[in-house]
Design a protein around this motif. Structure first.
Motif, PDB file in Angstrom:
ATOM      1  N   UNK A 113      45.026  19.204 -12.877  1.00  0.00           N
ATOM      2  CA  UNK A 113      46.099  18.272 -13.185  1.00  0.00           C
ATOM      3  C   UNK A 113      46.243  17.308 -12.020  1.00  0.00           C
ATOM      4  N   UNK A 114      46.730  16.114 -12.310  1.00  0.00           N
ATOM      5  CA  UNK A 114      47.063  15.170 -11.251  1.00  0.00           C
ATOM      6  C   UNK A 114      48.515  14.767 -11.380  1.00  0.00           C
ATOM      7  N   UNK A 115      49.263  15.061 -10.352  1.00  0.00           N
ATOM      8  CA  UNK A 115      50.668  14.682 -10.306  1.00  0.00           C
ATOM      9  C   UNK A 115      50.817  13.348  -9.586  1.00  0.00           C
ATOM     10  N   UNK A 116      51.802  12.568 -10.034  1.00  0.00           N
ATOM     11  CA  UNK A 116      52.105  11.289  -9.402  1.00  0.00           C
ATOM     12  C   UNK A 116      53.547  11.273  -8.937  1.00  0.00           C
ATOM     13  N   UNK A 117      53.770  10.619  -7.817  1.00  0.00           N
ATOM     14  CA  UNK A 117      55.111  10.453  -7.272  1.00  0.00           C
ATOM     15  C   UNK A 117      55.286   8.969  -6.982  1.00  0.00           C
ATOM     16  N   UNK A 125      46.224  15.790  -6.535  1.00  0.00           N
ATOM     17  CA  UNK A 125      45.155  16.245  -7.420  1.00  0.00           C
ATOM     18  C   UNK A 125      45.009  17.743  -7.256  1.00  0.00           C
ATOM     19  N   UNK A 126      45.164  18.469  -8.344  1.00  0.00           N
ATOM     20  CA  UNK A 126      45.121  19.935  -8.292  1.00  0.00           C
ATOM     21  C   UNK A 126      43.943  20.418  -9.130  1.00  0.00           C
ATOM     22  N   UNK A 127      43.003  21.044  -8.479  1.00  0.00           N
ATOM     23  CA  UNK A 127      41.817  21.575  -9.144  1.00  0.00           C
ATOM     24  C   UNK A 127      41.785  23.092  -9.042  1.00  0.00           C
ATOM     25  N   UNK A 128      40.971  23.699  -9.888  1.00  0.00           N
ATOM     26  CA  UNK A 128      40.803  25.153  -9.896  1.00  0.00           C
ATOM     27  C   UNK A 128      42.166  25.840  -9.884  1.00  0.00           C
ATOM     28  N   UNK A 129      43.004  25.434 -10.795  1.00  0.00           N
ATOM     29  CA  UNK A 129      44.369  25.944 -10.826  1.00  0.00           C
ATOM     30  C   UNK A 129      44.408  27.433 -11.167  1.00  0.00           C
ATOM     31  N   UNK A 130      45.375  28.110 -10.576  1.00  0.00           N
ATOM     32  CA  UNK A 130      45.572  29.540 -10.767  1.00  0.00           C
ATOM     33  C   UNK A 130      46.971  29.769 -11.345  1.00  0.00           C
ATOM     34  N   UNK A 131      47.195  30.880 -12.013  1.00  0.00           N
ATOM     35  CA  UNK A 131      48.544  31.158 -12.543  1.00  0.00           C
ATOM     36  C   UNK A 131      49.622  31.110 -11.457  1.00  0.00           C
TER      37      UNK A 131
END
Length: 125
Positions: free
Chosen positions: A18-22, A81-87
């Protein structure tokens, strides 16, 4: 006064991205640094910070190598930018701007003078 607005949260399976924006608006002063925090329980955890003047970045150990914080000065926007996300990455993500000088760690909530409303990230197995 700086107003911050986050976007980009959502639900994703483990291993996804996911990619977060601020986005910042209404500001007279440029922040010293902007950080992303997340909150899954009672406490808010500092995830990453970027120093606006030189682009220096620092990450929490739990996200090193998986998350990248960056800035687009033209758009007054900071990204995560968030990659290889985990629970365990699940939670409400907030961006925060430090405008006034603060003698302490970047991960202290007291360093920040403006906060966004947050965007939810949910990572499932």
């Amino acid at each position: 006064q700086v107003q911050l607005a986050e976007s980009g949260g959502g639900s994703v399976q483990a291993g996804g991205s996911l990619r977060l924006s601020c986005s910042a608006s209404g500001h007279t002063y440029t922040p010293n640094y902007v950080a992303w925090f997340r909150q899954a329980g009672k406490e808010r955890e500092g995830v990453a910070v970027i120093y606006i003047s030189n682009g220096k970045t620092i990450y929490a150990n739990s996200v090193k190598g998986r998350f990248t914080i960056s800035q687009d000065d033209a758009k007054n926007t900071v990204y995560l930018q968030m990659n290889t996300l985990k629970p365990e990455d699940s939670g409400m993500y907030y961006c925060a701007a430090a405008i006034l000088h603060f003698d302490g760690a970047w991960s202290s909530e007291r360093a920040y003078n403006a906060w966004g409303q947050g965007t939810q990230v949910t990572v499932s197995l």
